[in-house]
Motif scaffolding. Structure first.
Motif, mmCIF file in Angstrom:
data_model
loop_
_atom_site.group_PDB
_atom_site.id
_atom_site.type_symbol
_atom_site.label_atom_id
_atom_site.label_comp_id
_atom_site.label_asym_id
_atom_site.label_seq_id
_atom_site.Cartn_x
_atom_site.Cartn_y
_atom_site.Cartn_z
ATOM 1 N N HIS A 87 -23.676 -12.084 7.892
ATOM 2 C CA HIS A 87 -24.020 -13.399 7.306
ATOM 3 C C HIS A 87 -23.458 -13.579 5.899
ATOM 4 N N HIS A 89 -25.113 -15.703 2.340
ATOM 5 C CA HIS A 89 -26.431 -16.169 1.924
ATOM 6 C C HIS A 89 -26.384 -17.664 1.653
ATOM 7 N N GLU A 96 -25.939 -8.711 -3.556
ATOM 8 C CA GLU A 96 -26.824 -7.802 -2.819
ATOM 9 C C GLU A 96 -26.362 -6.375 -3.054
ATOM 10 N N TYR A 98 -26.477 -2.461 -1.366
ATOM 11 C CA TYR A 98 -26.745 -1.623 -0.200
ATOM 12 C C TYR A 98 -26.748 -0.154 -0.640
ATOM 13 N N HIS A 134 -21.061 -10.292 4.981
ATOM 14 C CA HIS A 134 -21.208 -8.857 5.226
ATOM 15 C C HIS A 134 -21.809 -8.552 6.587
HETATM 16 ZN ZN ZN Z 1 -27.210 -9.965 3.080
#
Ligand code: ZN
Ligand code: F6R
Length: 183
Positions: A87, A89, A96, A98, A134
């Motif tokens: 997706h 955002h 984001e 990770y 991503h």
């Molecule tokens: Zn995400």
């Protein structure tokens, strides 16, 4: 807002205190390249688990953070490794982070025609800047577990899930993966 507390067991990948959502094969219809192989897998077991997302986030969104633990099962549809839908955002300026906990994967990042793949192994930390779509792919034979954090009001735009330009396939009779063009 009250403090929220959950746990993730790094050895087993089990979480506690987080809200669970799951994605089964039938929810990933139209996303794998090999439609005949997908139909075959779906006929065998439409509710086969592909991945789960565990969430810890307050009800009120503004100015808060959301965190997730994703667990992608090992597996393929045809030769294509299991992945998350992927997706952007809804709030485009969302970044984001990770952190890979367990397993081996690839993080596919795409901004318009610019595509990057990042190898994910325990300890890998990736900063995903705003506007990069991503998707995560499990290229190993054990579950891939990773943790992520972003602003809680970010929202999701899943139109990106059909627009990834690269696919990650298992090598024929071989260990490892190869990266192919989608179209
Ligand atoms: Zn995400
Ligand atoms: C949240 C995020 C991850 C994914 C999760 C499942 O912004 O990037 O927590 O949501 O890995 O992937 P999707 O949402 O693409 O099904």
């Amino acid at each position: 807002v009250e403090p929220l507390i959950g746990t993730l067991d790094f050895d087993s990948g089990k979480t506690d205190g987080l809200k669970r959502e799951q994605k089964t094969l039938r929810e990933l219809s139209g996303l794998f390249a090999d439609e005949a192989a997908f139909a075959l897998e779906l006929a065998k077991d439409p509710s086969r688990l592909v991945y789960e997302v565990f969430t810890l986030q307050p009800d009120e969104n503004a100015a808060h953070l959301a965190c997730h633990v994703t667990i992608i099962q090992p597996g393929t549809v045809g030769k294509e490794f299991f992945f998350t839908k992927g997706h952007l955002h809804q709030i485009q300026e969302t970044a984001e982070i990770y952190l890979c906990i367990k397993g081996t994967g690839l993080l596919l990042l795409q901004r318009e025609s610019d595509v990057r793949t990042v190898k994910m192994q325990p300890g890998t930390i990736v900063y995903i800047p705003p506007r990069w779509a991503h998707r995560t792919i499990n290229i190993g034979d054990t579950p891939l577990v990773f943790f992520s954090v972003h602003r809680a009001d970010a929202g999701y735009d899943y139109r990106a899930s059909t627009q990834f330009l690269k696919r990650i396939l298992k090598k024929h009779n071989n260990e490892g993966y190869e990266i192919h063009n989608s179209f």
